[in-house]
Design a protein around this motif. Structure first.
Motif, PDB file in Angstrom:
ATOM      1  N   LYS A   1     -29.236 -27.505 -35.505  1.00 35.45           N
ATOM      2  CA  LYS A   1     -28.000 -28.251 -35.689  1.00 35.45           C
ATOM      3  C   LYS A   1     -27.433 -28.632 -34.324  1.00 35.45           C
ATOM      4  N   LEU A   2     -27.035 -29.877 -34.204  1.00 33.92           N
ATOM      5  CA  LEU A   2     -26.481 -30.349 -32.932  1.00 33.92           C
ATOM      6  C   LEU A   2     -25.028 -30.750 -33.114  1.00 33.92           C
ATOM      7  N   ARG A   3     -24.227 -30.479 -32.107  1.00 36.26           N
ATOM      8  CA  ARG A   3     -22.838 -30.936 -32.124  1.00 36.26           C
ATOM      9  C   ARG A   3     -22.448 -31.318 -30.698  1.00 36.26           C
ATOM     10  N   LEU A   4     -21.573 -32.301 -30.616  1.00 35.66           N
ATOM     11  CA  LEU A   4     -21.173 -32.783 -29.294  1.00 35.66           C
ATOM     12  C   LEU A   4     -19.654 -32.781 -29.215  1.00 35.66           C
ATOM     13  N   SER A   5     -19.131 -32.305 -28.091  1.00 36.20           N
ATOM     14  CA  SER A   5     -17.678 -32.355 -27.922  1.00 36.20           C
ATOM     15  C   SER A   5     -17.390 -32.938 -26.544  1.00 36.20           C
ATOM     16  N   ALA A   6     -16.418 -33.845 -26.502  1.00 35.31           N
ATOM     17  CA  ALA A   6     -16.141 -34.539 -25.238  1.00 35.31           C
ATOM     18  C   ALA A   6     -15.718 -33.562 -24.151  1.00 35.31           C
ATOM     19  N   GLY A   7     -14.916 -32.558 -24.529  1.00 35.36           N
ATOM     20  CA  GLY A   7     -14.396 -31.648 -23.517  1.00 35.36           C
ATOM     21  C   GLY A   7     -15.366 -30.526 -23.169  1.00 35.36           C
ATOM     22  N   GLU A   8     -16.311 -30.250 -24.084  1.00 35.86           N
ATOM     23  CA  GLU A   8     -17.122 -29.046 -23.883  1.00 35.86           C
ATOM     24  C   GLU A   8     -18.624 -29.276 -23.780  1.00 35.86           C
ATOM     25  N   GLY A   9     -19.080 -30.460 -24.153  1.00 36.18           N
ATOM     26  CA  GLY A   9     -20.501 -30.735 -24.056  1.00 36.18           C
ATOM     27  C   GLY A   9     -21.235 -30.539 -25.362  1.00 36.18           C
ATOM     28  N   LEU A  10     -22.468 -30.050 -25.252  1.00 35.35           N
ATOM     29  CA  LEU A  10     -23.385 -30.019 -26.388  1.00 35.35           C
ATOM     30  C   LEU A  10     -23.495 -28.607 -26.965  1.00 35.35           C
ATOM     31  N   PHE A  11     -23.616 -28.543 -28.305  1.00 37.66           N
ATOM     32  CA  PHE A  11     -23.811 -27.254 -28.966  1.00 37.66           C
ATOM     33  C   PHE A  11     -25.091 -27.315 -29.781  1.00 37.66           C
ATOM     34  N   LEU A  12     -25.937 -26.323 -29.581  1.00 36.99           N
ATOM     35  CA  LEU A  12     -27.178 -26.229 -30.353  1.00 36.99           C
ATOM     36  C   LEU A  12     -27.053 -25.001 -31.236  1.00 36.99           C
ATOM     37  N   ASN A  13     -27.123 -25.199 -32.544  1.00 43.16           N
ATOM     38  CA  ASN A  13     -26.952 -24.119 -33.520  1.00 43.16           C
ATOM     39  C   ASN A  13     -25.665 -23.331 -33.244  1.00 43.16           C
ATOM     40  N   GLY A  14     -24.622 -24.056 -32.928  1.00 46.90           N
ATOM     41  CA  GLY A  14     -23.307 -23.437 -32.755  1.00 46.90           C
ATOM     42  C   GLY A  14     -23.067 -22.858 -31.381  1.00 46.90           C
TER      43      GLY A  14
ATOM     44  N   PRO B   1     -33.673 -20.746 -42.431  1.00 45.67           N
ATOM     45  CA  PRO B   1     -34.928 -20.932 -41.673  1.00 45.67           C
ATOM     46  C   PRO B   1     -34.800 -20.357 -40.262  1.00 45.67           C
ATOM     47  N   ALA B   2     -35.946 -20.096 -39.666  1.00 40.24           N
ATOM     48  CA  ALA B   2     -35.928 -19.716 -38.241  1.00 40.24           C
ATOM     49  C   ALA B   2     -35.521 -20.977 -37.487  1.00 40.24           C
ATOM     50  N   LEU B   3     -34.451 -20.894 -36.715  1.00 42.71           N
ATOM     51  CA  LEU B   3     -33.922 -22.112 -36.096  1.00 42.71           C
ATOM     52  C   LEU B   3     -34.641 -22.450 -34.789  1.00 42.71           C
ATOM     53  N   TRP B   4     -34.882 -23.731 -34.614  1.00 41.26           N
ATOM     54  CA  TRP B   4     -35.403 -24.241 -33.341  1.00 41.26           C
ATOM     55  C   TRP B   4     -34.233 -24.188 -32.360  1.00 41.26           C
ATOM     56  N   ASN B   5     -34.392 -23.352 -31.355  1.00 38.06           N
ATOM     57  CA  ASN B   5     -33.220 -23.014 -30.551  1.00 38.06           C
ATOM     58  C   ASN B   5     -33.445 -23.263 -29.059  1.00 38.06           C
TER      59      ASN B   5
ATOM     60  N   ASN C   1     -40.707 -40.708 -34.281  1.00 36.96           N
ATOM     61  CA  ASN C   1     -40.395 -39.432 -33.612  1.00 36.96           C
ATOM     62  C   ASN C   1     -39.303 -38.618 -34.275  1.00 36.96           C
ATOM     63  N   ILE C   2     -38.853 -39.056 -35.420  1.00 39.58           N
ATOM     64  CA  ILE C   2     -37.682 -38.438 -36.033  1.00 39.58           C
ATOM     65  C   ILE C   2     -37.930 -36.962 -36.407  1.00 39.58           C
ATOM     66  N   HIS C   3     -39.185 -36.607 -36.619  1.00 45.87           N
ATOM     67  CA  HIS C   3     -39.483 -35.220 -37.013  1.00 45.87           C
ATOM     68  C   HIS C   3     -39.480 -34.252 -35.831  1.00 45.87           C
ATOM     69  N   HIS C   4     -39.435 -34.770 -34.612  1.00 42.58           N
ATOM     70  CA  HIS C   4     -39.490 -33.864 -33.454  1.00 42.58           C
ATOM     71  C   HIS C   4     -38.132 -33.200 -33.247  1.00 42.58           C
ATOM     72  N   PRO C   5     -38.050 -31.878 -33.387  1.00 42.82           N
ATOM     73  CA  PRO C   5     -36.746 -31.230 -33.213  1.00 42.82           C
ATOM     74  C   PRO C   5     -36.219 -31.342 -31.788  1.00 42.82           C
ATOM     75  N   SER C   6     -37.113 -31.575 -30.835  1.00 40.71           N
ATOM     76  CA  SER C   6     -36.673 -31.627 -29.435  1.00 40.71           C
ATOM     77  C   SER C   6     -35.752 -32.817 -29.154  1.00 40.71           C
ATOM     78  N   VAL C   7     -35.925 -33.906 -29.869  1.00 41.46           N
ATOM     79  CA  VAL C   7     -35.135 -35.106 -29.550  1.00 41.46           C
ATOM     80  C   VAL C   7     -33.680 -34.870 -29.935  1.00 41.46           C
ATOM     81  N   PHE C   8     -32.766 -35.025 -28.993  1.00 38.24           N
ATOM     82  CA  PHE C   8     -31.352 -34.880 -29.332  1.00 38.24           C
ATOM     83  C   PHE C   8     -30.619 -36.205 -29.308  1.00 38.24           C
TER      84      PHE C   8
END
Ligand code: GCB
Length: 737
Positions: free
Chosen positions: A254-267, A218-222, A360-367
């Motif tokens: 796709k969201l990912r969180l790392s303690a040392g590096e912060g937040l990742f959005l779509n990698g 899909p076209a990713l919400w970025n 609000n679960i469908h809102h891609p903006s909510v992290f």
């Protein structure tokens, strides 16, 4: 389902002296006509009590199931139809629906009782923002046939849509329908349209089951890099014919969180540079329109922020929609600001969190879903840890893809259990305002990170108040000048920005907001930490500092548009810009060229002013800004807060020599001091009565520092003397950060 606005036709009146429990019937008179959205609050009439809204609803003969839909009702709400109570909703911010029974004569007499009195079983019952009261968001009628989606399921539209991205980069959309169908063979037919309106996926299942749709690549919400949105049409079918339709907009990311590096959005790493927003606007208070909400997001867009903290409660749907469309990441939260042992309050928090997430679960903006803000203001006790763990559990059960979050009070120790419960942690930090110096951020953050390197930390609030009427050539803490606010942000933000391990930060606040309890800095009922004024008409200088740091739209901004009467022969001119160089013109002639110092600022010292008017212009390429300064002989008196002339600004914290690194001091919270027997003994020696009140009654916020608590209710000289004595002894007792 067909929806009808119920904006008009309401009669409203206050019912002072009554409570929902003592209410029996409506008075005959004293009503006024109102149009929704409506709040009864005004700065001049801060009524807190019971009110009634009434209107008639005329039924069409073919209406079958009819629901009332409230987008928000502030705050305890009881709905009656023809004298019969239909429901009670406790909490000002989430949507709720209730079915209306068919009236015998085709007309329903609707009465809505609202009470915004302090209620210790409804959150918030503490906080630095106004509890306005009112039917301040839209109310609608939803008319459905026999078979329909369940609009009463936590105020949702009857479809819970969870969108994710798998390891191959394909979109997975899981749909959980909630329907009211008389026939067991009812089905759900789902069509997902891509951002161009083409069918991207299709699926059908029995109405009682969840179904899953896949979308290849899909076209990713970025975020701000691009925010494509998909549209889901879910149709309820009975006997092969459409019975009801729900439409939702959503996005894949796709969201990912790392303690040392912060937040990742779509990698990709995404450092959040955000602002916080409260929902009220100017003297409309909470009763604002969708267009006004959109205009707020235009300003957030304009400043170049990539995230917004929708504090401290659930906002209107338009706010999350705007964030989805503009690619802003949203910190969503419930109004949990004081946690007590009352089980009713805990139940209420669980309900508010469930509603917030499911609506609000469908809102891609909510992290992330925030479960508490500064509850350590009062205590840091085991029952709070248990309740927070349960709230975190709700987040993980309902929405395992996203993060739970909390915003902690600055003096809370890194080692506190409150830092171990949620996926990510924010700290609200106000050095150079409520304590310490504006240069303290860097060192504090480094010490925090060293103490807890595995903690995903960010700054959930930072900011200072300013009053647009107040100005200073030599800005000082607590002078409330526009210049101090700007200088403070210029000084503080680089310290935050350069800590790459932080996931991000939120300026407190994008807009000045209403806080009925406040009276400071020459303004009543307003928290003035906004970058924009409460009426949204004025962008303060500090707004342009962030625009210079975050936005790529070329601009220059001369500081001082309101600081026009200058009583100096030479002044320092500051220009906020995202351009490399700026030319300054004085009375039409070139004066100097200045360089952007890398912090969005070009500084021009020693600009001479002539008697009378001086026209200044800043230019860079195609963009420019101009203003006129008047050279005056005496300092403009209205620029200073009365009683704060030189030296008179009382600042407890400026002369702070109490802290001894690694040892207790009066800068520790009462909680921490009371927790350590040797430190507690010092307090018991000097202020035994206070210790008794602190430990036996829940009236003193134990999250405040000992110094702060000692300063209340005492003569300043006396308070200082006792503070010094206590501090000297505390400084001998070791304390871990
Ligand atoms: C905070 C609170 C926020 C207040 C802010 C302030 O830490 O979380 O609700 O408005 O401080 O301005 O004092």
């Amino acid at each position: 389902m067909k929806s009808y606005s119920l904006a008009g036709g309401w009669q409203f009146r206050k019912l002072p002296e009554l409570t929902p429990e003592t209410f029996t019937q409506l008075p005959e008179s004293g009503f006024e006509e109102v149009i929704l959205p409506h709040t009864w609050y005004s700065d001049d009439d801060q009524y807190r009590g019971l009110t009634a809204y009434t209107r008639e609803i005329n039924w069409e003969p073919d209406w079958e199931h009819v629901f009332l839909s409230f987008d928000g009702a502030d705050q305890r709400c009881l709905v009656y139809a023809d004298g019969e109570m239909l429901c009670e909703h406790r909490g000002a911010y989430s949507r709720f629906r209730v079915e209306l029974p068919r009236p015998a004569q085709g007309v329903t007499q609707l009465t809505v009782l609202l009470d915004n009195r302090l209620d210790e079983t409804i959150s918030p019952h503490f906080g630095d923002f106004t509890i306005f009261g009112g039917l301040y968001r839209p109310v609608e009628l939803l008319v459905c046939g026999k078979n329909h989606f369940d609009y009463t399921y936590h105020g949702t539209d009857g479809i819970i849509a969870r969108a994710g991205v798998d390891e191959n980069g394909d979109g997975v959309l899981t749909l959980e329908p909630h329907v009211c169908a008389e026939r067991p063979d009812a089905t759900i037919v789902c069509t997902l349209l891509d951002p161009c309106g083409r069918t991207a996926a299709f699926g059908e299942a029995s109405a009682g089951e969840s179904l899953s749709l896949r979308v290849e690549k899909p076209a990713l919400w970025n975020g701000r890099r691009g925010a494509p949105l998909y549209t889901l049409h879910a149709e309820l079918r009975v006997d092969g014919t459409a019975a009801d339709l729900t439409t939702l907009r959503l996005g894949f990311r796709k969201l990912r969180l790392s303690a040392g590096e912060g937040l990742f959005l779509n990698g990709e790493h995404l450092r959040l540079h955000g602002v916080a927003r409260h929902q009220d606007i100017g003297r409309k208070y909470s009763a604002v329109s969708g267009e006004e909400i959109r205009a707020d997001f235009d300003l957030i867009d304009d400043i170049g922020a990539n995230a917004v903290r929708l504090s401290h409660y659930q906002h209107a749907q338009a706010a999350y929609d705007c964030a989805d469309e503009r690619g802003l990441l949203v910190w969503a939260e419930i109004p949990m600001l004081k946690m007590t042992e009352d089980p009713a309050l805990f139940e209420n928090a669980k309900e508010q969190l469930t509603d917030l997430i499911l609506q609000n679960i469908h809102h891609p903006s909510v992290f992330c879903w925030g479960i508490q803000n500064e509850i350590a203001m009062f205590k840091d006790a085991p029952y709070m840890h248990e309740q927070c763990a349960a709230l975190h559990g709700i987040v993980k059960t309902l929405d395992p893809e996203r993060f739970s979050a909390c915003a902690n009070l600055y003096p809370l120790k890194p080692k506190s259990r409150l830092n171990e419960i949620t996926d990510l942690v924010g700290y609200n930090i106000y050095f150079g305002w409520y304590y310490g110096q504006m240069t303290d951020y860097g060192d504090y953050l480094d010490r925090f990170h060293a103490a807890r390197p595995a903690l995903p930390l960010g700054i959930s609030e930072y900011g200072v108040d300013s009053n647009l009427a107040l100005h200073s050539e030599e800005p000082q803490i607590k002078d409330y000048s526009e210049e101090y606010q700007a200088l403070w942000h210029e000084t503080v933000y680089p310290q935050i920005e350069s800590r790459s391990w932080l996931w991000g930060s939120f300026v407190w606040n994008m807009f000045d907001f209403s806080s009925a309890r406040r009276n400071e800095g020459g303004v009543k009922f307003v928290n003035g930490k906004g970058l924009v004024s409460r009426d949204r008409l004025t962008r303060k200088d500090a707004f342009y500092y962030y625009k210079a740091r975050w936005s790529s739209e070329p601009f220059v901004h001369l500081c001082g548009h309101r600081f026009t009467k200058r009583c100096r022969d030479t002044v320092e001119i500051r220009v906020y810009t995202n351009q490399k160089t700026v030319q300054l013109l004085l009375n039409g002639a070139f004066f100097a060229e200045g360089k952007n110092n890398g912090n969005g600022t070009a500084v021009f010292p020693g600009v001479p002013l002539n008697r009378g008017e001086n026209r200044l212009e800043a230019r860079s390429g195609q963009v420019s800004d101009a203003l006129v300064f008047e050279r005056v002989d005496t300092p403009e008196p209205s620029y200073r807060l009365p009683g704060t002339d030189s030296g008179e600004v009382k600042n407890w914290f400026l002369t702070d020599d109490y802290t001894r690194q690694g040892y207790f001091s009066v800068n520790d919270t009462a909680n921490d001091v009371l927790d350590e027997p040797a430190a507690r003994a010092v307090l018991e020696k000097y202020v035994p009565g206070l210790v008794k009140v602190m430990t036996e009654k829940n009236v003193i916020p134990l999250g405040l520092t000992v110094k702060n608590i000692l300063s209340h209710d005492a003569d300043p000289a006396e308070a200082e003397a006792i503070t010094k004595k206590i501090n000297a002894e505390l400084n001998e007792i070791e304390n871990q950060f």
